[in-house]
Scaffold this active site. Structure first.
Site, PDB file in Angstrom:
ATOM      1  CD  GLU A   1      -2.922   0.658   2.474  1.00  0.00           C
ATOM      2  OE1 GLU A   1      -3.247  -0.534   2.664  1.00  0.00           O
ATOM      3  OE2 GLU A   1      -3.364   1.595   3.142  1.00  0.00           O
TER       4      GLU A   1
ATOM      5  N   PRO B   1      -9.845   2.918   3.183  1.00  0.00           N
ATOM      6  CG  PRO B   1     -10.977   2.769   5.221  1.00  0.00           C
ATOM      7  CD  PRO B   1     -10.858   3.616   3.981  1.00  0.00           C
ATOM      8  NE  ARG B   2      -4.228  -2.757   3.504  1.00  0.00           N
ATOM      9  CZ  ARG B   2      -3.274  -3.330   4.203  1.00  0.00           C
ATOM     10  NH1 ARG B   2      -3.509  -4.435   4.883  1.00  0.00           N
ATOM     11  NH2 ARG B   2      -2.068  -2.807   4.223  1.00  0.00           N
ATOM     12  CG  ASP B   3     -13.400  -2.177   3.641  1.00  0.00           C
ATOM     13  OD1 ASP B   3     -12.497  -1.341   3.812  1.00  0.00           O
ATOM     14  OD2 ASP B   3     -14.537  -2.046   4.126  1.00  0.00           O
TER      15      ASP B   3
END
Ligand code: FAD
Lengths: 641, 262
Positions: free
Chosen positions: A266, A321-323
Site C-alpha cells: 500500500e 480503507p482496503r475493503d
C-alpha cells in the site's frame, strides 16, 4: 509410545512471527522457561514479508497525532466492529512497543530531526507508520530474533547453557493441544527434519500462528498460513470470533500467473501512486462511500496537494480503507474497464521520479523487475485483489490475551476482535507487539497463579500420534495436493470478495464433501521431511477454518469491511451489535452462535462526532450517547496518554 | 499452453542420493520454485524443499541451480534456454537433511556467538536520535534475508569443513559491521571481535559472497574491507595495543589469524 521426545516448559509459544517472539521475550523476562515452536526456520515467519510499516501514534511527523486519533481511525477502519478495549490498548501502547525495538537494535528510517520517520497509509489520518523502506517486517522479525539471541547470551553467561530458559524449536509443527480437565496441559507435534513426535508439557500455551490465507487460491500469504492456530484453538474448546471478515488486499500482482496474489504494498499509494482503469481514469473518485465522504478529496488536484499540504487538503481516495479499494477494483474489472490481465493499473511512474521510487520502494522495484519484467519507474503495474489477512480469530480477553480455555492465550493475526471487520494497514505489526507482550505477561501470571500443573493424559498423546500417522495408513488414498487445490478454488470462488447466499450455501456443501476427501488423503511413505505428509495434516486445519469462514459468512446478512454480501448490500446497525462466534465439537462439527458486541464506554464514544457515530449505530445507542455528558471519561483518558 | 522441460533434481538424504530426472510442464512467467512445486504435486509428493514467501523476502528456498547458488523463487525459467536441462541441487556447504533441504544450523550457532546490540546507557526508549545518513550504512546490512547463499559460496568453508570452527562467514561479518556502524551501539570492539573470534582474517576478499547476494548487499566492499582496514589501523595504534594487552578478552588469541588461508 515410548519414542516420543518430551520437554517440560512453563510457557510454550506456538509461532515465531512478531507476536510469538514478543510473547516469548515477555514470558522469559517474567522468569518463565519458555519454548518457541515454529514450522519454518527461525526468523522466516510470515512477519518477514510485511512491507509498509507499523502504525503507532508517536507524532513524529505530524504532532497532532495521538492515541485518540489512532483509536478513531482503527474503529472507523473496522467499521465499529472492533473490540473497543483492544483498539484502545493498541492505540495507547503501540508507541512504547516501537520505541522498545530501538533498544533491541532496530534501525527505522529517520525524520530530519533524527526521530523515527512515519509514512502515510490508507485510513490513517496522519503519517503514522514506522518503517524501513518497504521491508519493515524483516526489520521487526530480525530485531526480535536478535533480542531472543541476546537473552540466550545472558542465560549462557549465567548458566553456561544458551537454552537454559528459552529455546527455539524450529521446523516443528504442533498438531494438537492437550487439554486435561478443561485446562491446557501441553502441545503435541512433529519435527519436520526427523518426522519424530515431540511432546511439550506446559500449563500455558500462547498461540501466535498467524492467518489462514493458504485456504484461498489467490493470496499474498506464505505456505505457513494454513489456519493451524485457529483450528488448534477450536479443537481445544476455545472460540473463534467473526471469521467472516477476511481482508482482500486491493493490490496483489496479477501477472504472470505464477506470482498472482503476491502483495504490492500500500506504500505505493501512500507515496503517491494512483489507480487507473483501462480508460486512464482515476476511478477511485467514483467510489467514496458516504461514511467517508468528508475525509477524502473530491478532485485530483486536491488529492495531489494533500501529499505536501495535508493540513489544508483532504487525502486522495486511493487511500480509502482496503475493503473499499478492493471492491472498487473488482467493480471496474467487472464493468470491462480492467487491465489486460484482469486487474487495474497502479501508476507511480508518471507521478514520482525514478530516484524517489528506488529509494522509497526498493523491494517493489525489485519484485516487478525480477518477476514480471516491469520497470515500475517507467510503466504502471497491473494489480488486483488478493486474500491477505483474516480479521476473525481466537476470542480473547483484551487485557491478558487469554482464550476461553484456561492456559490458552492467543496474539497476533490468529486472535480476533482487534481489527473489527477490516484491518488498517500497519495495524498488524503494532498489534503483534502490543498483544504479543500482553500474551506473554498473561501466560506468565497465569502460571504463577497455578497451585498445580495439569498432567498430560497418555491417552491424549496416543490419540494425537494416531491421528498424525493416519495418512500413512491410507493406501491408495487421494493426493493431498489435489484436494488442497480444490479447497482453495472453492473458497476463492464461493467465499471470496463478493458473496451471496446461494454461493455460500454451495460452499458449505462442497466443504462437507471435501471433508470426506480430506479424511482420505494419503501420505507418501517416509516420515523424514515429507511435505506430502505435512500437507495431509495441514488440510484438516484448512478445512475446519474454511468451514467457519463460510458458515459465518452465510450467517451475517449485511455488508461490512471484509464481508461483502451482494444480496445484503450496506451496513446494518443491528448487525453491528452482533459478534458471530464459532465453536467446534471434538468431532469437528462447527457451530455458529450470535453473541452481543461489548459496549464501548461513553468516554470513548465521545471521541466521535454524533454525526459520524450515527452512520454506524442504532437509534437506541444514539439516545444513550446523547444522554451521557459529552467528554465524560474522555478527558481523563486524555491526560493518561 | 506450457512447454515440457527437463529437470534434474537431487534426491536423497544424509547417507546417499542422486540426481533424478523429471519431465515437467513449464508456463510463461514461472520461476524454478514453481516447477519444483509442480514436480511435488504431480510426480514426487515427498520431495523435500524449503520455501515460504515466494517473493524473495524470506530467504528459505536457497539452492544451487545449474551450479549457481540462488533463490529458487527468484530464478525465472525464461533465463534458461528452451532445451536447457535445469539441475537443482542442495546447498553444498551444509549437510543434507533430505533432497533440497540442508542443515543450516551452523549459521544460527554462529549468530548466537555474535555479541548482541548493546543499548546506550542513559538513553530512554523514545529518546533515540539518529540521522538518516548515519543509519543507512547499517541498514544496508539489515536488508539481509538470511538465505545463507553467501555462507554457502564462501570457499573458506565451502571446501574446508575444518574452518567452520573458527570462521563465522560473510553473513556474520555484515552483522558485525552493522553493529560497528550503528550510531548508538555501546560496544566499541566490534572489529576486534570479528578478527579474533569470528575469523575475519580468513577472508581473502574474492567477493564471491557479494556476487551471490540476492539483496545486492555490498558485503565485501562495504562491510568486510572497512572492518579489516580499521582492524589494521587499530592494531598498530600503540595506545590501543597496550589496552588490548591489559584488558584482553577471554579467548582472544595473542596473534591475529593468518589472512591468507582458505
Ligand atoms: C505481503 C504482506 C505484507 C504485509 N505488510 C504489512 C505491513 O506493512 N504492516 C502490517 O502491519 N502488516 C502487514 N502484513 C500483515 C502482517 O505481516 C501479518 O499479519 C503478521 O506478520 C502476522 O504475524 P504473527 O506474529 O501473527 O504470525 P506470523 O508472522 O505469520 O507467524 C506465524 C508463526 O506461527 C508458526 N506456526 C503456524 N502454525 C504452526 C504450527 N502448527 N506449529 C508450529 N508453529 C506454527 C509459523 O511457523 C510462524 O512462525 C502483511 C502481510 C503480508 C502477507
Amino acid at each position: 509410545m515410548t519414542d516420543i521426545e518430551r520437554h517440560s516448559y512453563d510457557v510454550v509459544v506456538v509461532g515465531a512471527g512478531g507476536a510469538g517472539l514478543r510473547a516469548a521475550i515477555e514470558a522469559r523476562l517474567a522468569g518463565k522457561r519458555t519454548a518457541i515452536i515454529c514450522k519454518s526456520l527461525f526468523g522466516k515467519a510470515h512477519t518477514v514479508m510485511a512491507e509498509g510499516g507499523a502504525a503507532a501514534a508517536m507524532g513524529n511527523v505530524n504532532p497532532n497525532d495521538n492515541w485518540q486519533v489512532h483509536f478513531r481511525d482503527t474503529m472507523r477502519g473496522g467499521k465499529f466492529m472492533n473490540h473497543w478495549r483492544m483498539a484502545e490498548l493498541h492505540a495507547k501502547e503501540a508507541p512504547e512497543r516501537i520505541w522498545e525495538l530501538e533498544t533491541y537494535g532496530a534501525l527505522f528510517d529517520r525524520t530530519p530531526d533524527g526521530k523515527i520517520s512515519q509514512r502515510n497509509f490508507g485510513g490513517h489520518e496522519y503519517p503514522r507508520l514506522a518503517h524501513v523502506g518497504d521491508r519493515t517486517g524483516l526489520e521487526l522479525i530480525r530485531t526480535l530474533q536478535q533480542k531472543i539471541v541476546s537473552l540466550q547470551q545472558d542465560d549462557f553467561a549465567e548458566t553456561g547453557d544458551y537454552e537454559a530458559k528459552i529455546k527455539v524449536f524450529a521446523e516443528c509443527t504442533v498438531t494438537e493441544l492437550l487439554v486435561t480437565d478443561g485446562r491446557i496441559a501441553g502441545a503435541f507435534g512433529y519435527q519436520r527434519e526427523s518426522g519424530e513426535f515431540v511432546l511439550f508439557e506446559a500449563p500455558a500455551v500462547v498461540l501466535a500462528t498467524g492467518g489462514i490465507g493458504k485456504s484461498f487460491k489467490v493470496t499474498s500469504n506464505s505456505w505457513e498460513y494454513t489456519g493451524d492456530g485457529h483450528a488448534l484453538a477450536l479443537r481445544a474448546g476455545a472460540k473463534l470470533l467473526n471469521m467472516e471478515f477476511v481482508q482482500f488486499h486491493p493490490t496483489g500482482m496479477v501477472w504472470p500467473p505464477s506470482v498472482k496474489g503476491i502483495l504490492v504494498t500500500e506504500s505505493v499509494r501512500g507515496d503517491g501512486g494512483v489507480l487507473r482503469n483501462s480508460e486512464g481514469k482515476r476511478f477511485m473518485f467514483d467510489y467514496v462511500p458516504d461514511v467517508f465522504r468528508k475525509q477524502y478529496a473530491e478532485t485530483e488536484d486536491e488529492g495531489d496537494r494533500w501529499y505536501t499540504d495535508p493540513d489544508n487538503n483532504r487525502r486522495p481516495p486511493e487511500l480509502l480503507p482496503r475493503d473499499e479499494v478492493a471492491r472498487a477494483i473488482n467493480a471496474e474489472v467487472k464493468a470491462g474497464r480492467g487491465s489486460p490481465h484482469g486487474g487495474v493499473f497502479l501508476d507511480i511512474a508518471s507521478r514520482r521520479s525514478a530516484d524517489y521510487i528506488h529509494k522509497r520502494l526498493p523491494s517493489m522495484y525489485h519484485q516487478f523487475k525480477e518477476l514480471a519484467d516491469v520497470d515500475i519507474t517507467k510503466e504502471p503495474m497491473e494489480v488486483g485483489p488478493t486474500c491477505h489477512y483474516v480479521m476473525g480469530g481466537v476470542e480473547v480477553d483484551p487485557d491478558t490475551a487469554a482464550a476461553a480455555v484456561p492456559g490458552l492465550f492467543a496474539a497476533g493475526e490468529v486472535s480476533g476482535g482487534m481489527h473489527g471487520s477490516n484491518r488498517l494497514g500497519g495495524n498488524s505489526l503494532s498489534d503483534l507487539l502490543v498483544f504479543g507482550k500482553r500474551a506473554g505477561e498473561g501466560a506468565a501470571s497465569y502460571v504463577d497463579g497455578l497451585a498445580e500443573r495439569p498432567a498430560v493424559a497418555q491417552a491424549d498423546v496416543d490419540a494425537a500420534s494416531e491421528e498424525a500417522l493416519a495418512p500413512f495408513a491410507r493406501e491408495g488414498g487421494e493426493n493431498p495436493y489435489e484436494v488442497h487445490s480444490e479447497l482453495q478454488q472453492t473458497l476463492n470462488d464461493l467465499v471470496g470478495i463478493i458473496r451471496r447466499e446461494e454461493e455460500l450455501t454451495t460452499a458449505v456443501k462442497r466443504i462437507a464433501e471435501l471433508r470426506a476427501r480430506v479424511d482420505a488423503v494419503a501420505a507418501p511413505p517416509g516420515r523424514k521431511y515429507n511435505p506430502g505428509w505435512h500437507l495431509c495434516l495441514d488440510l484438516r486445519n484448512m478445512l475446519l477454518v474454511g468451514e467457519c469462514v463460510a458458515r459465518a459468512a452465510l450467517e451475517r446478512q449485511e455488508s461490512r469491511g471484509g464481508h461483502t454480501r451482494d444480496d445484503y448490500p450496506g451496513m446494518n446497525p443491528e448487525w453491528r451489535k452482533v459478534n458471530l462466534v464459532c465453536s467446534s465439537s471434538p468431532a469437528g462439527d462447527v457451530d455458529v452462535v450470535r453473541q452481543p458486541m461489548p459496549v464501548m464506554p461513553m468516554g470513548l464514544q465521545h471521541l466521535f462526532d454524533r454525526a459520524e457515530l450515527a452512520k454506524y449505530v442504532t437509534e437506541e445507542e444514539l439516545t444513550a450517547y446523547d444522554a451521557a455528558p459529552s467528554g465524560d471519561g474522555a478527558a481523563d483518558e486524555e491526560e493518561e496518554n | 499452453m506450457g512447454t515440457q522441460r527437463h529437470f534434474r533434481i537431487w534426491r536423497g538424504d544424509d547417507e546417499t542420493g542422486d540426481l533424478v530426472d523429471f519431465d515437467v510442464e513449464v508456463n510463461e512467467g514461472e520461476v524454478v520454485l514453481d516447477i519444483v512445486h509442480r514436480v511435488q504435486a504431480t510426480q514426487a509428493p515427498d520431495l523435500a524443499v524449503r520455501w515460504n514467501c515466494k517473493a524473495g523476502k524470506c530467504g528459505s528456498c536457497s539452492a544451487e541451480i545449474n551450479g549457481m547458488p540462488k533463490l529458487m523463487c527468484m530464478t525465472r525459467m525464461s533465463t534458461f534456454g528452451r532445451d536447457e536441462t535445469v539441475t537443482v541441487t542442495p546447498l553444498r556447504t551444509f549437510p543434507v537433511i533430505r533432497d533440497l533441504v540442508t542443515d543450516v544450523s551452523f549459521n544460527y550457532r554462529k549468530a548466537r556467538e555474535m555479541p548482541a546490540f548493546a543499548p546506550p546507557e542513559g538513553v530512554a526508549p523514545g529518546e533515540y536520535r539518529m540521522q538518516q545518513v548515519d543509519v543507512e550504512r547499517s541498514q544496508e546490512f539489515r536488508k539481509c534475508i538470511e538465505c545463507f547463499l553467501c555462507q554457502n559460496t564462501c570457499h573458506v568453508v565451502r571446501d574446508h569443513e575444518e574452518n567452520k570452527q573458527a570462521f563465522s562467514g560473510p553473513r556474520l561479518f555484515i552483522r558485525a559491521a552493522e553493529l560497528d556502524m550503528h550510531p548508538l551501539d555501546a560496544k566499541d570492539d566490534r572489529k576486534e571481535v570479528a578478527q579474533a573470534e569470528q575469523g575475519l582474517g580468513y577472508c581473502n576478499i574474492t567477493k564471491c559472497c557479494t556476487e551471490v547476494c540476492p539483496e545486492g548487499i555490498h558485503i565485501t566492499d562495504n562491510a568486510i574491507i572497512p572492518m579489516k582496514e580499521r582492524v589494521v589501523d587499530r592494531r598498530y595504534d600503540p595506545i590501543f595495543w597496550l589496552g588490548r594487552k591489559i584488558f584482553r578478552r577471554p579467548g582472544m588469541p595473542e596473534k591475529p589469524a593468518d589472512g591468507r588461508r582458505g
